[in-house]
Write a protein that holds these residues in place. Structure first.
Motif, PDB file in Angstrom:
ATOM      1  N   MET A   1       0.840  -1.196   0.000  1.00 10.49           N
ATOM      2  CA  MET A   1       0.000   0.000   0.000  1.00 10.49           C
ATOM      3  C   MET A   1       0.878   1.250   0.000  1.00 10.49           C
ATOM      4  SD  MET A   1      -2.866   1.145   2.798  1.00 10.49           S
ATOM      5  CE  MET A   1      -3.744   2.701   2.634  1.00 10.49           C
ATOM      6  N   LYS A   2       0.609   2.156  -0.964  1.00 14.77           N
ATOM      7  CA  LYS A   2       1.383   3.371  -1.069  1.00 14.77           C
ATOM      8  C   LYS A   2       0.991   4.354   0.040  1.00 14.77           C
ATOM      9  CE  LYS A   2       3.450   2.097  -4.888  1.00 14.77           C
ATOM     10  NZ  LYS A   2       4.847   1.722  -4.908  1.00 14.77           N
ATOM     11  N   SER A   3       1.948   5.115   0.486  1.00 18.37           N
ATOM     12  CA  SER A   3       1.691   6.056   1.565  1.00 18.37           C
ATOM     13  C   SER A   3       0.970   7.296   1.040  1.00 18.37           C
ATOM     14  CB  SER A   3       3.013   6.471   2.203  1.00 18.37           C
ATOM     15  OG  SER A   3       3.760   7.249   1.297  1.00 18.37           O
ATOM     16  N   VAL A   4       0.413   8.053   1.962  1.00 21.07           N
ATOM     17  CA  VAL A   4      -0.251   9.304   1.606  1.00 21.07           C
ATOM     18  C   VAL A   4       0.526  10.488   2.172  1.00 21.07           C
ATOM     19  CG1 VAL A   4      -2.534   8.310   1.377  1.00 21.07           C
ATOM     20  CG2 VAL A   4      -1.753   9.082   3.628  1.00 21.07           C
ATOM     21  N   VAL A   5       1.796  10.264   2.490  1.00 22.77           N
ATOM     22  CA  VAL A   5       2.645  11.336   3.006  1.00 22.77           C
ATOM     23  C   VAL A   5       2.806  12.398   1.921  1.00 22.77           C
ATOM     24  CG1 VAL A   5       4.947  11.934   3.823  1.00 22.77           C
ATOM     25  CG2 VAL A   5       3.876   9.795   4.558  1.00 22.77           C
ATOM     26  N   LYS A   6       2.617  13.646   2.294  1.00 19.28           N
ATOM     27  CA  LYS A   6       2.700  14.737   1.330  1.00 19.28           C
ATOM     28  C   LYS A   6       4.142  14.992   0.939  1.00 19.28           C
ATOM     29  CE  LYS A   6       1.295  19.523   0.515  1.00 19.28           C
ATOM     30  NZ  LYS A   6       0.637  20.717   1.105  1.00 19.28           N
ATOM     31  N   SER A   7       4.374  15.104  -0.363  1.00 20.35           N
ATOM     32  CA  SER A   7       5.718  15.343  -0.868  1.00 20.35           C
ATOM     33  C   SER A   7       6.069  16.823  -0.817  1.00 20.35           C
ATOM     34  CB  SER A   7       5.829  14.843  -2.311  1.00 20.35           C
ATOM     35  OG  SER A   7       7.039  15.280  -2.889  1.00 20.35           O
ATOM     36  N   PRO A   8       7.320  17.161  -0.480  1.00 20.50           N
ATOM     37  CA  PRO A   8       7.745  18.561  -0.519  1.00 20.50           C
ATOM     38  C   PRO A   8       8.071  19.031  -1.927  1.00 20.50           C
ATOM     39  CG  PRO A   8       9.564  17.196   0.182  1.00 20.50           C
ATOM     40  CD  PRO A   8       8.379  16.271   0.035  1.00 20.50           C
ATOM     41  N   TYR A   9       7.984  18.121  -2.907  1.00 14.88           N
ATOM     42  CA  TYR A   9       8.332  18.432  -4.284  1.00 14.88           C
ATOM     43  C   TYR A   9       7.090  18.435  -5.167  1.00 14.88           C
ATOM     44  CZ  TYR A   9      12.700  16.763  -2.235  1.00 14.88           C
ATOM     45  OH  TYR A   9      13.764  16.558  -1.398  1.00 14.88           O
ATOM     46  N   SER A 218      14.132   3.347   6.456  1.00 12.62           N
ATOM     47  CA  SER A 218      13.585   3.789   7.737  1.00 12.62           C
ATOM     48  C   SER A 218      12.474   4.804   7.530  1.00 12.62           C
ATOM     49  CB  SER A 218      14.698   4.398   8.597  1.00 12.62           C
ATOM     50  OG  SER A 218      15.705   3.444   8.875  1.00 12.62           O
ATOM     51  N   TYR A 219      12.661   5.694   6.575  1.00 14.55           N
ATOM     52  CA  TYR A 219      11.637   6.708   6.291  1.00 14.55           C
ATOM     53  C   TYR A 219      10.344   6.044   5.813  1.00 14.55           C
ATOM     54  CZ  TYR A 219       9.178  10.357   3.684  1.00 14.55           C
ATOM     55  OH  TYR A 219       8.218  11.204   3.187  1.00 14.55           O
ATOM     56  N   LEU A 220      10.455   5.090   4.886  1.00 16.75           N
ATOM     57  CA  LEU A 220       9.267   4.426   4.360  1.00 16.75           C
ATOM     58  C   LEU A 220       8.549   3.637   5.455  1.00 16.75           C
ATOM     59  CD1 LEU A 220      10.585   3.115   0.909  1.00 16.75           C
ATOM     60  CD2 LEU A 220       8.952   4.981   1.302  1.00 16.75           C
ATOM     61  N   ALA A 221       9.329   2.980   6.306  1.00 16.23           N
ATOM     62  CA  ALA A 221       8.728   2.150   7.356  1.00 16.23           C
ATOM     63  C   ALA A 221       8.156   2.995   8.493  1.00 16.23           C
ATOM     64  CB  ALA A 221       9.761   1.169   7.899  1.00 16.23           C
ATOM     65  N   ASP A 222       8.916   3.983   8.959  1.00 17.64           N
ATOM     66  CA  ASP A 222       8.529   4.738  10.153  1.00 17.64           C
ATOM     67  C   ASP A 222       7.604   5.915   9.857  1.00 17.64           C
ATOM     68  OD1 ASP A 222      10.192   2.989  11.472  1.00 17.64           O
ATOM     69  OD2 ASP A 222      11.893   4.371  11.530  1.00 17.64           O
ATOM     70  N   GLU A 223       7.879   6.628   8.779  1.00 20.79           N
ATOM     71  CA  GLU A 223       7.100   7.821   8.471  1.00 20.79           C
ATOM     72  C   GLU A 223       5.915   7.543   7.548  1.00 20.79           C
ATOM     73  OE1 GLU A 223       7.686  10.650   9.983  1.00 20.79           O
ATOM     74  OE2 GLU A 223       9.491   9.895  10.965  1.00 20.79           O
ATOM     75  N   GLU A 226       4.954   1.977   5.402  1.00 22.01           N
ATOM     76  CA  GLU A 226       4.962   1.056   4.259  1.00 22.01           C
ATOM     77  C   GLU A 226       5.667  -0.243   4.626  1.00 22.01           C
ATOM     78  OE1 GLU A 226       6.183   2.412   0.457  1.00 22.01           O
ATOM     79  OE2 GLU A 226       5.122   4.336   0.602  1.00 22.01           O
ATOM     80  N   ASP A 227       5.281  -1.299   3.953  1.00 22.05           N
ATOM     81  CA  ASP A 227       5.955  -2.586   4.088  1.00 22.05           C
ATOM     82  C   ASP A 227       7.202  -2.556   3.222  1.00 22.05           C
ATOM     83  OD1 ASP A 227       6.798  -5.179   4.274  1.00 22.05           O
ATOM     84  OD2 ASP A 227       5.059  -6.062   3.264  1.00 22.05           O
ATOM     85  N   VAL A 228       8.377  -2.608   3.849  1.00 17.60           N
ATOM     86  CA  VAL A 228       9.628  -2.496   3.094  1.00 17.60           C
ATOM     87  C   VAL A 228      10.298  -3.842   2.890  1.00 17.60           C
ATOM     88  CG1 VAL A 228      10.018  -0.138   3.859  1.00 17.60           C
ATOM     89  CG2 VAL A 228      10.944  -2.025   5.203  1.00 17.60           C
TER      90      VAL A 228
END
Length: 232
Positions: A1-9, A218-223, A226-228
């Motif tokens: 499942m893709k994250s919904v974290v907002k990108s700064p770019y 770590s960013y994908l898993a913790d923030e 996501e399943d890494v």
């Protein structure tokens, strides 16, 4: 499942980012099928969703600068990934160096660490024969490696890269191998004729690439939650 974290770019910056990396990949005139398959996957699934690689073109320094206007942090992080792509195979070619220099100037950045990379430019007349084993203590980052001291500035610079976008984090996880690859012996009639050392002995910045990969995981898993496991 893709994250919904907002990108700064912005999407424009992501597409420009990808075009810049493609320009680096094509710098030496070779674009292997394996590279194209990876870039195609990243284009369609990760960096710029729905973008067709066949519609992408190399980017000029001016176009790149326009895309990153007003966001020097994004521009510097792009340049870090450009350097990462250029040195990932342990060979920093003159063609790659020229493009990175042009990007560096166009983006209006002052990064003294990049000057250190000039000491790693590929010179075929100075490359050891494949028949010669590289000394066991020539690991990347050790004091015996020829470029270890002079590359300290660029190592520190790469270690400062922000990992704050899930698309770029996935890109890093896919392009940087999870283990030091490619060490093998080539034998003929049961006798070793060539020893190819592992990438960690060829690439003096390998530890920085591995560290960047770990921060991305770590960013994908913790923030991003996501399943890494697929990257490990």
């Amino acid at each position: 499942m893709k994250s919904v974290v907002k990108s700064p770019y912005t999407n424009e910056q992501i597409v420009a980012w990808l075009r810049g990396l493609l320009t680096i990949a094509w710098a030496d005139g070779h674009f292997d099928p394996e590279e194209q398959e990876l870039i195609t996957q990243l284009t369609e699934e990760e960096l710029a969703l729905g973008t067709d690689i066949n519609n992408l073109e190399q980017i000029t320094p001016a176009e790149l600068a326009d895309a990153f206007t007003g966001n020097k942090n994004a521009a510097e992080n792009f340049l870090r990934t450009a350097v990462m792509m250029a040195v990932a195979d342990g060979v920093y070619s003159v063609e790659e160096a020229q493009i990175i220099h042009q990007f560096h100037e166009a983006l209006g950045l002052e990064i003294e660490a990049l000057k250190a990379l000039e000491h790693t430019l590929y010179d075929p007349d100075k490359v050891p024969s494949l028949e010669e084993d590289i000394p066991a203590d020539a690991e990347a980052g050790t004091s015996t490696y020829p470029h270890s001291d002079v590359l300290q500035p660029v190592k520190k610079w790469l270690d400062k890269m922000d990992v704050d976008d899930p698309r770029l984090a996935r890109f890093i996880c896919k392009t940087v191998p999870s283990q030091c690859p490619f060490e093998r012996d080539i034998k003929l009639f049961g006798r070793k004729i060539v020893h190819i050392p592992p990438m960690c002995k060829l690439n003096p910045l390998y530890e920085q690439l591995v560290g960047l990969r770990f921060r991305s995981l770590s960013y994908l898993a913790d923030e991003c939650n996501e399943d890494v496991s697929k990257y490990i």
